[in-house]
Each structure stands twice: as structure tokens, then as C-alpha cells.
Enzyme design. Structure first.
Site, PDB file in Angstrom:
ATOM      1  N   HIS A  14       0.847   7.782  -8.737  1.00 57.90           N
ATOM      2  CA  HIS A  14      -0.274   7.611  -9.561  1.00 57.90           C
ATOM      3  C   HIS A  14      -1.160   8.563  -9.836  1.00 57.90           C
ATOM      4  O   HIS A  14      -2.050   8.957 -10.563  1.00 57.90           O
ATOM      5  CB  HIS A  14      -0.683   6.326  -9.826  1.00 57.90           C
TER       6      HIS A  14
HETATM    7  N1  UDP Z   1      -0.733  -2.335  -5.113  1.00 58.98           N
HETATM    8  C1  UDP Z   1      -0.288  -3.600  -5.252  1.00 58.98           C
HETATM    9  N2  UDP Z   1       1.048  -3.724  -6.430  1.00 58.98           N
HETATM   10  C2  UDP Z   1       1.365  -2.292  -6.691  1.00 58.98           C
HETATM   11  C3  UDP Z   1       0.845  -0.923  -6.077  1.00 58.98           C
HETATM   12  C4  UDP Z   1      -0.163  -1.240  -5.330  1.00 58.98           C
HETATM   13  O1  UDP Z   1      -0.687  -4.622  -5.073  1.00 58.98           O
HETATM   14  O2  UDP Z   1       2.194  -2.496  -7.322  1.00 58.98           O
HETATM   15  C5  UDP Z   1      -1.721  -2.362  -3.813  1.00 58.98           C
HETATM   16  C6  UDP Z   1      -1.613  -1.910  -2.459  1.00 58.98           C
HETATM   17  O3  UDP Z   1      -2.107  -2.885  -1.649  1.00 58.98           O
HETATM   18  C7  UDP Z   1      -2.439  -0.473  -2.447  1.00 58.98           C
HETATM   19  C8  UDP Z   1      -3.610  -0.967  -3.593  1.00 58.98           C
HETATM   20  O4  UDP Z   1      -3.107  -1.703  -4.532  1.00 58.98           O
HETATM   21  O5  UDP Z   1      -2.957  -0.252  -1.360  1.00 58.98           O
HETATM   22  C9  UDP Z   1      -4.043   0.398  -4.256  1.00 58.98           C
HETATM   23  O6  UDP Z   1      -3.234   0.874  -4.732  1.00 58.98           O
HETATM   24  P1  UDP Z   1      -3.383   2.231  -5.537  1.00 58.98           P
HETATM   25  O7  UDP Z   1      -2.534   3.140  -5.102  1.00 58.98           O
HETATM   26  O8  UDP Z   1      -3.556   1.907  -7.122  1.00 58.98           O
HETATM   27  O9  UDP Z   1      -4.908   2.966  -5.087  1.00 58.98           O
HETATM   28  P2  UDP Z   1      -5.324   4.244  -4.134  1.00 58.98           P
HETATM   29  O10 UDP Z   1      -5.200   3.331  -2.660  1.00 58.98           O
HETATM   30  O11 UDP Z   1      -4.524   5.333  -4.108  1.00 58.98           O
HETATM   31  O12 UDP Z   1      -6.765   4.298  -4.455  1.00 58.98           O
END
Ligand code: UDP
Length: 384
Positions: free
Chosen positions: A200
Site C-alpha cells: 500500500h
Molecule cells: N492488517 C489486517 N488486514 C489486512 C492487512 C493488514 O488486519 O488485510 C493488519 C496487520 O496486522 C498490519 C496492520 O493491519 O500489521 C497495519 O497494516 P498496514 O500495512 O495498513 O499499516 P502499516 O503498518 O504499514 O502502517
């Protein structure tokens, strides 16, 4: 304060630890940065958080617009609540906005997940992290490297507390509550090996040529290993615009997956390909081999632990790394110190020693409580 998907997992353990410790009256503010059910409410429910006390309802917009709206709407709330402290987590726009507005009102800020640095200032999250750390009075770090980064930036060491990782607190909390078999069945995962993909970051998904190359690499990996790809809304939009049909490539596109199912998928995965911050950490603790499709990471400790590898964006390099990891026996990875499920307790221990400020004692309650009537008034004024 929370507002975007990764914030919920970081806030839930803090909320629970405050409730368990007693003497705190946490007021949960949802900014509305992520607003649809699959990116917000489903996480609040899954993590057994109460409904937010205040919902700022900001919704979609450019980063500057969201910052400005959160600042305006949050100011009204903070003036009403007069909290002793604003606790912000992570590195999203809501984190920065809530920190800035608190500082303008002389409300001290505690930043949970402080000190992480990718050294890539083109990343909005990196800029947010640096700015929030600069204005915070209490900086809670997940790993030793984060403390070193803050020291190198001249942040006084008496503000910095190495407490461990609240994201991993949530992981520990959810593991006994999920069923690998039930998730496999629900997601249509067969008995064999599979991989999980999340992408993303704007640098990976906003440029059609880059995204096209990454999907080409995933398609090659998918020839050997079925891939489950829960699509972030931003990525879904780009893929739809490019008219890419992932089904033709043995890539199973899914809507964003709820937290327990997502962790169950990760726990059983033979390979994880991601550009997410949180997923690198979760894969490390779950021992799932992880390839990070970026040139840098603000979580170098996941690489030191042996499970995570930076493979950049070059398709050949990604495919070669995937083949190598799939052919190798799964190794036991180390776990960073204090990633033990108790980081929030350590944070709350520190917060409990902070004397109440005059800001809150001048307000309606000693711990900044918000009654429903005043909440409604704040929101009505905000909407006007
Ligand atoms: N996650 C989830 N479902 C999904 C994708 C991600 O539950 O389909 C959770 C997962 O625990 C991850 C968290 O959302 O660590 C945060 O994800 P994201 O990649 O959006 O944010 P980032 O950590 O890159 O800021």
C-alpha cells in the site's frame, strides 16, 4: 487517539492497560482518517475496544486537508476535555495532527512507537515520525535502534523510554482467540503451502509502471506458491484503474481482511511479501519468512532477527529471493527484546507517575473525562 488501520492494534493494549491499572480515564478519539468498516470499525470490534468517545468524522482528502481538519476538530475536543496528556501512536496523518494541536494548547504529548527511522524523507510516515518525536514530551520506543535515532537527533534521553512493541501486545492478545483451521476454511486456503502479500505504500502502488512490475513479480512467485493478497483500498483503486486481472495470475485478491483472520493467515504462511511496517513485525514474531518490497525499513530489528529481508522493487531480485526462501528450511528467528506482549503495561507504569497538569484540573474532571452532553456539543460546534 486513533484514526487509521494500524492505530487500532496499537491503541487497544494501551486502553486495556489503563483500565486494568485504574486511575486513568481514557477518552478515545477517532479522527475518521480511515472511515470504512473494513479498515476501521471491524478492528474496533475485533479488538474489543469500546466505541470511540468522540468521532471527528474527517474522511477522505489530501494529507494537508486531513491534517487541517483533524487539527481544527480536535482543538474543540481538547478544549472541552482538558486532558493531562494526549497519547498518539504510530506515524499516520492523525498522529501528527493530534500531536501538533496538543502542543499548541500546552497539552503534553506521549508518542508510542517513537524513534523509528527509515531515513527516507520522501515517505510521508517518516516526516510524520520526525515531527511528532520533536514535539513529544514522552517517547516510548519499541527497539534499541529507535532510542539511538532519538539520541542522534538530540532528543533528551530523560524523555525516552524503551518499552517494547504495542503492536506485538495485540498479536499476543489475539493469538489465543483465533483458529487457523477456521480462517483457512473461510478464506478458501487449501491444505498446501501459500503466501500472503500486502502492498500500500505510495512509492509502490501509485506509479502504474512500478505497480505493474511488482505484480509481474508476484505472478511469477504465484506459479509455485498460491498468493493471498488482501487489497488496501488505495491499491485496489490503482489495480482497477490499470484493469489488471489478478485471477489470471493465480493471485487471490481479497478485500481487507479482519485482524484475527489476517494474523491467522500470516501465521500459516510459507512466505510474506509486504511493504507494511506492522506486517514486517508480525511476521518476525510469528516466524513467517518475510520479503519487504522496499529499499529501506524503519524496523531494522526485524532484519537483525533473521526473518525479514529487504528486496527492493526489482522483479528479478524479488522472484530470486522468493525462490531461495521457499527452497530453504524454515529457520527459527530471534525475537527483539521486550516484544513480549507487555509493552502497554510498561507505558502505563510510566504514565502513572506523571503528575496531573493544571490544564485538566481546570476542566471538568481530574482525569479529563468527557460527558456525553459535552461530547455532543463539541461535535455540533465542529460541524457548524
Ligand atoms: N492488517 C489486517 N488486514 C489486512 C492487512 C493488514 O488486519 O488485510 C493488519 C496487520 O496486522 C498490519 C496492520 O493491519 O500489521 C497495519 O497494516 P498496514 O500495512 O495498513 O499499516 P502499516 O503498518 O504499514 O502502517
Amino acid at each position: 487517539m486513533f484514526g487509521a488501520r494500524p492505530n487500532f492494534m496499537k491503541t487497544a493494549p494501551l486502553y486495556r492497560a489503563m483500565r486494568a491499572a485504574g486511575g486513568f480515564d481514557p477518552v478515545l478519539v477517532h479522527t475518521g482518517q480511515h472511515f470504512d468498516r473494513a479498515m476501521s470499525d471491524d478492528f474496533i470490534t475485533a479488538l474489543e475496544l469500546p466505541a470511540p468517545d468522540v468521532h471527528l468524522g474527517v474522511g477522505p482528502g489530501s494529507q494537508a486537508w486531513q491534517l487541517a481538519e483533524i487539527i481544527k476538530r480536535m482543538e474543540a475536543v481538547l478544549l472541552e476535555v482538558r486532558p493531562d496528556l494526549t497519547v498518539v501512536v504510530g506515524d499516520v496523518s492523525s498522529t501528527l495532527a493530534a500531536a501538533l494541536v496538543s502542543v499548541t494548547l500546552d497539552i503534553p504529548v506521549a508518542h508510542v512507537e517513537a524513534g523509528l527511522r527509515s531515513r527516507d524523507e520522501a515517505m510521508p510516515e517518516e516526516r510524520n515520525r520526525m515531527l511528532v518525536d520533536r514535539v513529544s514530551s514522552y517517547l516510548f520506543t519499541p527497539s534499541a535502534d529507535a532510542g539511538e535515532n532519538l539520541a542522534a537527533e538530540g532528543i533528551p534521553t530523560d524523555r525516552v523510554f524503551h518499552v517494547g512493541n504495542v503492536m506485538i501486545d495485540s498479536l499476543h492478545w489475539v493469538l489465543p482467540r483465533l483458529s487457523l483451521a477456521a480462517t483457512r476454511k473461510k478464506m478458501g486456503v487449501g491444505a498446501g503451502r501459500y503466501g500472503v502479500v500486502t502492498l500500500h505504500r505510495p512509492t509502490n502502488v501509485d506509479d502504474p509502471a512500478t505497480l505493474g512490475r511488482l505484480i509481474g513479480a508476484l505472478a511469477e512467485v504465484a506459479v509455485r506458491l498460491p498468493l493471498f493478497f488482501p487489497l488496501h483500498p488505495r491499491t485496489r483503486r490503482r489495480i482497477d484503474e490499470m484493469d489488471i486481472d489478478l485471477r489470471r495470475m493465480a493471485i487471490r485478491a481479497l478485500p481487507p481482511v479482519g485482524y484475527p483472520d489476517f494474523i491467522a493467515l500470516l501465521a500459516g504462511a510459507s512466505l510474506v511479501l509486504t511493504d507494511s511496517g506492522g506486517v514486517q513485525e508480525e511476521a518476525t514474531v510469528l516466524g513467517a519468512p518475510c520479503l519487504t518490497l522496499r529499499d529501506n525499513t524503519e524496523r531494522p530489528v526485524t532484519i537483525l532477527c533473521g526473518g525479514n529481508e529487504l528486496v527492493g522493487r526489482d522483479p528479478e531480485r524479488i522472484v530470486a529471493a522468493a525462490r531461495r526462501r521457499l527452497a530453504a528450511p524454515r529457520i527459527a528467528t530471534a525475537r527483539p527484546p521486550l516484544w513480549d506482549g507487555r509493552a502497554a503495561e510498561r507505558i502505563v507504569d510510566v504514565l502513572a507517575d506523571i503528575p496531573p497538569t493544571t490544564a485538566s484540573t481546570a476542566g471538568s474532571s481530574a482525569h479529563g473525562g468527557l460527558d456525553r452532553t459535552s461530547e455532543t456539543r463539541v461535535l455540533e460546534e465542529t460541524v457548524r
